[in-house]
Design a protein around this motif. Structure first.
Motif, PDB file in Angstrom:
ATOM      1  N   PRO A  24       0.821  -1.226   0.000  1.00  0.00           N
ATOM      2  CA  PRO A  24       0.000   0.000   0.000  1.00  0.00           C
ATOM      3  C   PRO A  24       0.846   1.264   0.000  1.00  0.00           C
ATOM      4  O   PRO A  24       0.548   2.208  -0.743  1.00  0.00           O
ATOM      5  CB  PRO A  24      -0.803  -0.108   1.302  1.00  0.00           C
ATOM      6  CG  PRO A  24      -0.825  -1.555   1.630  1.00  0.00           C
ATOM      7  CD  PRO A  24       0.429  -2.158   1.076  1.00  0.00           C
ATOM      8  N   ALA A  25       1.913   1.300   0.797  1.00  0.00           N
ATOM      9  CA  ALA A  25       2.714   2.527   0.871  1.00  0.00           C
ATOM     10  C   ALA A  25       3.377   2.806  -0.475  1.00  0.00           C
ATOM     11  O   ALA A  25       3.306   3.927  -0.991  1.00  0.00           O
ATOM     12  CB  ALA A  25       3.766   2.393   1.968  1.00  0.00           C
ATOM     13  N   GLU A  44       8.992  -4.358  -7.232  1.00  0.00           N
ATOM     14  CA  GLU A  44       8.405  -5.214  -6.190  1.00  0.00           C
ATOM     15  C   GLU A  44       9.042  -6.599  -6.299  1.00  0.00           C
ATOM     16  O   GLU A  44       9.080  -7.184  -7.364  1.00  0.00           O
ATOM     17  CB  GLU A  44       6.882  -5.282  -6.390  1.00  0.00           C
ATOM     18  CG  GLU A  44       6.178  -6.398  -5.649  1.00  0.00           C
ATOM     19  CD  GLU A  44       6.451  -6.419  -4.138  1.00  0.00           C
ATOM     20  OE1 GLU A  44       6.348  -5.375  -3.492  1.00  0.00           O
ATOM     21  OE2 GLU A  44       6.798  -7.509  -3.628  1.00  0.00           O
ATOM     22  N   GLN A  52       1.734  -7.164   1.879  1.00  0.00           N
ATOM     23  CA  GLN A  52       1.221  -8.143   2.846  1.00  0.00           C
ATOM     24  C   GLN A  52      -0.304  -8.180   2.857  1.00  0.00           C
ATOM     25  O   GLN A  52      -0.901  -9.161   3.292  1.00  0.00           O
ATOM     26  CB  GLN A  52       1.719  -7.779   4.253  1.00  0.00           C
ATOM     27  CG  GLN A  52       3.223  -7.784   4.400  1.00  0.00           C
ATOM     28  CD  GLN A  52       3.778  -9.188   4.617  1.00  0.00           C
ATOM     29  OE1 GLN A  52       3.051 -10.184   4.595  1.00  0.00           O
ATOM     30  NE2 GLN A  52       5.075  -9.266   4.816  1.00  0.00           N
ATOM     31  N   VAL A  59     -10.215  -6.634   6.177  1.00  0.00           N
ATOM     32  CA  VAL A  59      -9.423  -5.645   6.906  1.00  0.00           C
ATOM     33  C   VAL A  59     -10.276  -4.914   7.942  1.00  0.00           C
ATOM     34  O   VAL A  59     -11.423  -4.560   7.684  1.00  0.00           O
ATOM     35  CB  VAL A  59      -8.761  -4.607   5.967  1.00  0.00           C
ATOM     36  CG1 VAL A  59      -7.531  -5.170   5.314  1.00  0.00           C
ATOM     37  CG2 VAL A  59      -9.729  -4.086   4.933  1.00  0.00           C
ATOM     38  N   TYR A  60      -9.671  -4.736   9.125  1.00  0.00           N
ATOM     39  CA  TYR A  60     -10.313  -3.879  10.127  1.00  0.00           C
ATOM     40  C   TYR A  60     -10.129  -2.432   9.693  1.00  0.00           C
ATOM     41  O   TYR A  60      -9.188  -2.162   8.934  1.00  0.00           O
ATOM     42  CB  TYR A  60      -9.678  -4.131  11.511  1.00  0.00           C
ATOM     43  CG  TYR A  60      -8.260  -3.587  11.677  1.00  0.00           C
ATOM     44  CD1 TYR A  60      -7.978  -2.217  11.828  1.00  0.00           C
ATOM     45  CD2 TYR A  60      -7.158  -4.452  11.667  1.00  0.00           C
ATOM     46  CE1 TYR A  60      -6.686  -1.733  11.959  1.00  0.00           C
ATOM     47  CE2 TYR A  60      -5.854  -3.968  11.819  1.00  0.00           C
ATOM     48  CZ  TYR A  60      -5.641  -2.602  11.960  1.00  0.00           C
ATOM     49  OH  TYR A  60      -4.359  -2.125  12.098  1.00  0.00           O
ATOM     50  N   VAL A  91      15.167  -4.794  -5.001  1.00  0.00           N
ATOM     51  CA  VAL A  91      16.142  -3.705  -4.938  1.00  0.00           C
ATOM     52  C   VAL A  91      17.221  -4.118  -3.954  1.00  0.00           C
ATOM     53  O   VAL A  91      16.959  -4.342  -2.777  1.00  0.00           O
ATOM     54  CB  VAL A  91      15.469  -2.389  -4.497  1.00  0.00           C
ATOM     55  CG1 VAL A  91      16.493  -1.273  -4.381  1.00  0.00           C
ATOM     56  CG2 VAL A  91      14.372  -2.012  -5.486  1.00  0.00           C
ATOM     57  N   LYS A 273      -9.863  -8.526  15.083  1.00  0.00           N
ATOM     58  CA  LYS A 273     -10.554  -8.839  13.822  1.00  0.00           C
ATOM     59  C   LYS A 273     -10.711 -10.350  13.659  1.00  0.00           C
ATOM     60  O   LYS A 273     -11.803 -10.852  13.380  1.00  0.00           O
ATOM     61  CB  LYS A 273      -9.738  -8.267  12.654  1.00  0.00           C
ATOM     62  CG  LYS A 273     -10.206  -8.669  11.278  1.00  0.00           C
ATOM     63  CD  LYS A 273      -9.251  -8.196  10.186  1.00  0.00           C
ATOM     64  CE  LYS A 273      -7.960  -9.004  10.136  1.00  0.00           C
ATOM     65  NZ  LYS A 273      -7.061  -8.596   9.050  1.00  0.00           N
ATOM     66  N   PHE A 382       5.226   0.787   6.518  1.00  0.00           N
ATOM     67  CA  PHE A 382       5.604   0.018   7.706  1.00  0.00           C
ATOM     68  C   PHE A 382       7.111  -0.002   7.924  1.00  0.00           C
ATOM     69  O   PHE A 382       7.581  -0.083   9.047  1.00  0.00           O
ATOM     70  CB  PHE A 382       5.086  -1.424   7.571  1.00  0.00           C
ATOM     71  CG  PHE A 382       4.689  -2.031   8.886  1.00  0.00           C
ATOM     72  CD1 PHE A 382       3.357  -2.150   9.242  1.00  0.00           C
ATOM     73  CD2 PHE A 382       5.650  -2.478   9.778  1.00  0.00           C
ATOM     74  CE1 PHE A 382       2.984  -2.707  10.461  1.00  0.00           C
ATOM     75  CE2 PHE A 382       5.288  -3.041  10.994  1.00  0.00           C
ATOM     76  CZ  PHE A 382       3.950  -3.150  11.336  1.00  0.00           C
ATOM     77  N   ALA A 387       2.309   0.899  10.858  1.00  0.00           N
ATOM     78  CA  ALA A 387       1.021   1.572  10.626  1.00  0.00           C
ATOM     79  C   ALA A 387       0.086   0.619   9.908  1.00  0.00           C
ATOM     80  O   ALA A 387       0.530  -0.325   9.254  1.00  0.00           O
ATOM     81  CB  ALA A 387       1.239   2.818   9.759  1.00  0.00           C
ATOM     82  N   ASP A 388      -1.215   0.898  10.032  1.00  0.00           N
ATOM     83  CA  ASP A 388      -2.187   0.065   9.321  1.00  0.00           C
ATOM     84  C   ASP A 388      -2.200   0.445   7.832  1.00  0.00           C
ATOM     85  O   ASP A 388      -1.410   1.288   7.386  1.00  0.00           O
ATOM     86  CB  ASP A 388      -3.576   0.167   9.967  1.00  0.00           C
ATOM     87  CG  ASP A 388      -4.120   1.590   9.975  1.00  0.00           C
ATOM     88  OD1 ASP A 388      -3.577   2.449   9.253  1.00  0.00           O
ATOM     89  OD2 ASP A 388      -5.087   1.840  10.710  1.00  0.00           O
ATOM     90  N   VAL A 389      -3.103  -0.166   7.090  1.00  0.00           N
ATOM     91  CA  VAL A 389      -3.102   0.042   5.637  1.00  0.00           C
ATOM     92  C   VAL A 389      -3.313   1.518   5.304  1.00  0.00           C
ATOM     93  O   VAL A 389      -2.559   2.110   4.514  1.00  0.00           O
ATOM     94  CB  VAL A 389      -4.204  -0.817   4.966  1.00  0.00           C
ATOM     95  CG1 VAL A 389      -4.309  -0.480   3.490  1.00  0.00           C
ATOM     96  CG2 VAL A 389      -3.919  -2.297   5.150  1.00  0.00           C
TER      97      VAL A 389
END
Ligand SMILES: Cc1cc2nc3c(=O)[nH]c(=O)nc-3n(C[C@H](O)[C@H](O)[C@H](O)COP(=O)(O)OP(=O)(O)OC[C@H]3O[C@@H](n4cnc5c(N)ncnc54)[C@H](O)[C@@H]3O)c2cc1C
Length: 416
Positions: A24-25, A44, A52, A59-60, A91, A273, A382, A387-389
Motif C-alpha cells: 500500500p505505501a 516489487e 502483505q 481488513v479492520y 532492490v 478482527k 511500515f 502503521a495500518d493500511v
C-alpha cells in the motif's frame, strides 16, 4: 525486455523515481508521484503488487474484503503511463557515480513468457513432474497480459518436454535473473514488514512459535482460517479436531527489550478482527485475548473493540510467560499471571495465535547514502513506522510530496 530503454531517455528530463516495494505505501507513493507528472519505477520483489495485504482476508476496522481496494490501486499502477511496474524485482542497494544515483535491482524472469503463453495447457499435459500450473499462486495482475501458465521452479526437472509441447515458444526454462543498474533521481523505500521467523533474533522463544502446528503466527492463522472461505468450523491443524478454545496472545516479542523494543501498532486490532470473525461464525467458541495495553486509536477502532467485547471475547490483561504444547493435557498450555489474584495460572487451549514482533523489513543497503545532493532516500509505510493500511498509504503519499518538492527545487536550481 524488462524495461524499455526509451523509458530512461526522456529528453531533458530527470530519470525516474525508484519506489522499492509495491505494498500500500509503495503503490500510493507511485500513484501520487505519477499524479504530479513524475515518472516512477515501482520495483516489487514478489510476483504481485499489494504487499502483505494480499495475504489478508478482510481488513479492520470495516471488515471489508482486503483484496478489492488493493486490486483497484494495483490496477491504477499498471495502467498509469508514468508508472513502470517491475515485478519479481528486488532492490539490492544504491550506489552513486558522480552526481548520479543508480539502483541495483535483481529481476527474476519467470520461466514462461506471459506475453507469448496461450494458456492452452499443453505444457502441463506434457510435464512428468507436475511442475506446471494454471496460475501463479501469487498472481500477476497486469491487465494488459492474459492469464498464463506457471512453472514451479523447485519441482521442475528441466527435462524440456514442456518447451517441446508449447506451440507458442513461451517456455524459457532456466532463465537466469537479470541484474539491472538503473539511474534514478530519488528513492522511496516502502519495503514493509516481516513476521519474525522462529529462531531469528526478533522471535521470542517462550511463545512457542514453530514448535507445534496449533501455535500460529497471525499470518499463519489468516491462511488457516478465513471468514470468507466459508469453512464450517475452526479446526486444529494438528489433527483436524474441532477447536473449542482459542487464545490470542499479544506483544509476543514486541515492546520487549530483547526483541522488538516498540509496539508494532496493528496487532491488537488484527487479533480482534480474527477473534470477531471466529465469534460471528461460531458464537460458542471460547476466545481469550491476552494483552498488555489494548491499542485501538480512533473512534472506529474503539467501537470495533467494544463490539468484540460485547460479542463475548474475553480480555485478559496479562502477558503470558510460556506457550507450549502440553502432551499430558492434549492442547496448548498458556501460563500467565492472573491480574486480579497475582497468582500464576495455566490454561489449555486448542489453538494459540501469537502476535507481535513485526519487524520492519531490512532496508536494502544504501539508505544512508548521500546520493545526489538533496536526494537521500526516504522511507514510508511500515518500514518507516508501523502503521495500518490507511496509515501506510498516507505515508506513501507524503513521501511522494516530499520527493516531488525536491525535484521541483532541483529543477529551479536549488537544493531541497
Ligand atoms: C496478521 C496481520 C493482519 C493485519 N490486518 C490488517 C487489517 O485488517 N487492517 C489494516 O489496516 N492493516 C492490517 N495489517 C497491517 C498491514 O498489513 C500493513 O499496514 C500494510 O501491509 C503495510 O503496507 P506497506 O506497504 O508499508 O508494507 P507491505 O504490505 O509489507 O509491503 C511491502 C512490499 O515491499 C516488498 N519488498 C520488500 N523488500 C523489497 C526489496 N528489497 N525490493 C523490492 N520489494 C521489496 C515486499 O515484497 C512487499 O510487497 C495487518 C498486519 C498483519 C501482520
Amino acid at each position: 525486455m524488462l524495461i524499455s530503454p526509451a523509458y530512461f531517455s526522456s529528453p531533458g528530463g530527470e530519470p525516474p523515481v525508484l519506489v522499492a516495494g509495491g505494498g500500500p505505501a509503495g503503490m500510493h507513493a507511485a500513484l501520487s508521484l505519477a499524479g504530479m507528472g513524475v515518472p516512477v519505477l515501482l520495483a516489487e520483489r514478489s510476483a504481485h503488487l499489494g504487499g502483505q495485504v494480499m495475504r489478508l482476508d478482510k481488513v479492520y476496522p470495516t471488515d471489508h474484503c482486503a483484496f478489492c481496494p488493493v486490486w483497484t490501486t494495483a490496477k491504477a499502477c499498471f495502467e498509469s503511463p508514468r508508472v513502470n511496474v517491475l515485478l519479481r524485482a528486488s532492490v539490492d542497494g544504491l550506489r552513486t557515480d558522480g552526481d548520479q544515483t543508480f539502483a541495483d535491482i535483481t529481476a527474476a524472469q519467470g520461466w514462461i513468457d506471459p506475453q507469448r503463453c496461450l494458456f492452452c495447457g499443453a505444457c502441463a499435459g506434457s510435464c512428468p513432474s507436475g511442475a506446471l500450473h494454471e496460475r501463479d499462486a501469487s498472481m500477476t495482475w497486469d491487465p494488459a497480459l492474459p492469464p498464463s501458465m506457471r512453472i514451479d521452479e523447485a519441482a521442475c526437472t528441466r527435462c524440456g518436454k514442456c518447451a517441446e509441447a508449447c506451440p507458442a515458444g513461451a517456455v524459457r526454462l532456466g532463465a537466469e535473473p537479470v541484474r539491472l543498474s538503473v539511474p534514478v533521481s530519488d528513492v522511496v523505500y516502502a519495503t514493509g514488514f516481516e513476521e519474525p521467523a522462529p529462531g531469528t533474533p526478533a522471535h521470542a522463544p517462550e511463545f512457542g512459535g514453530g514448535s507445534h502446528p496449533d501455535i500460529f503466527t497471525a499470518m499463519e492463522f489468516e491462511a488457516w482460517h478465513q471468514e470468507s472461505r466459508g469453512q464450517d468450523m475452526l479446526r486444529r491443524k494438528s489433527d483436524g479436531a474441532p477447536a473449542k478454545r482459542v487464545a490470542f496472545i499479544q506483544c509476543a516479542g514486541a515492546r520487549d527489550a530483547r526483541h522488538l523494543p516498540y509496539c508494532a501498532a496493528v496487532c491488537c486490532m488484527h487479533a480482534m478482527k480474527q477473534a470477531r470473525w471466529l465469534k460471528r461464525r461460531q458464537p460458542g467458541l471460547d476466545i481469550t485475548l491476552f494483552y498488555t495495553d489494548l491499542r485501538a486509536p480512533g473512534a472506529g477502532q474503539e467501537a470495533y473493540v467494544r463490539a468484540g467485547i460485547a460479542e463475548g471475547i474475553r480480555l485478559m490483561r496479562s502477558r503470558p510467560g510460556l506457550v507450549a504444547a502440553s502432551e499430558a493435557q492434549g492442547g496448548i498450555a498458556v501460563r500467565y499471571d492472573d491480574p486480579e489474584t497475582g497468582g500464576a495460572v495455566g490454561e489449555i487451549f486448542d489453538i494459540a495465535v501469537v502476535n507481535g514482533g513485526l519487524g520492519q523489513c531490512p532496508l536494502p543497503t544504501g539508505l544512508g547514502l548521500p546520493a545526489a545532493e538533496g536526494a537521500a532516500p526516504l522511507a514510508c509505510g511500515f518500514c518507516a513506522e508501523p502503521a495500518d493500511v490507511a496509515g501506510s498509504a498516507v505515508q506513501g503519499a507524503a513521501a511522494a510530496a516530499a520527493v516531488a518538492a525536491r525535484r521541483r527545487s532541483r529543477a529551479q536550481g536549488g537544493n531541497a
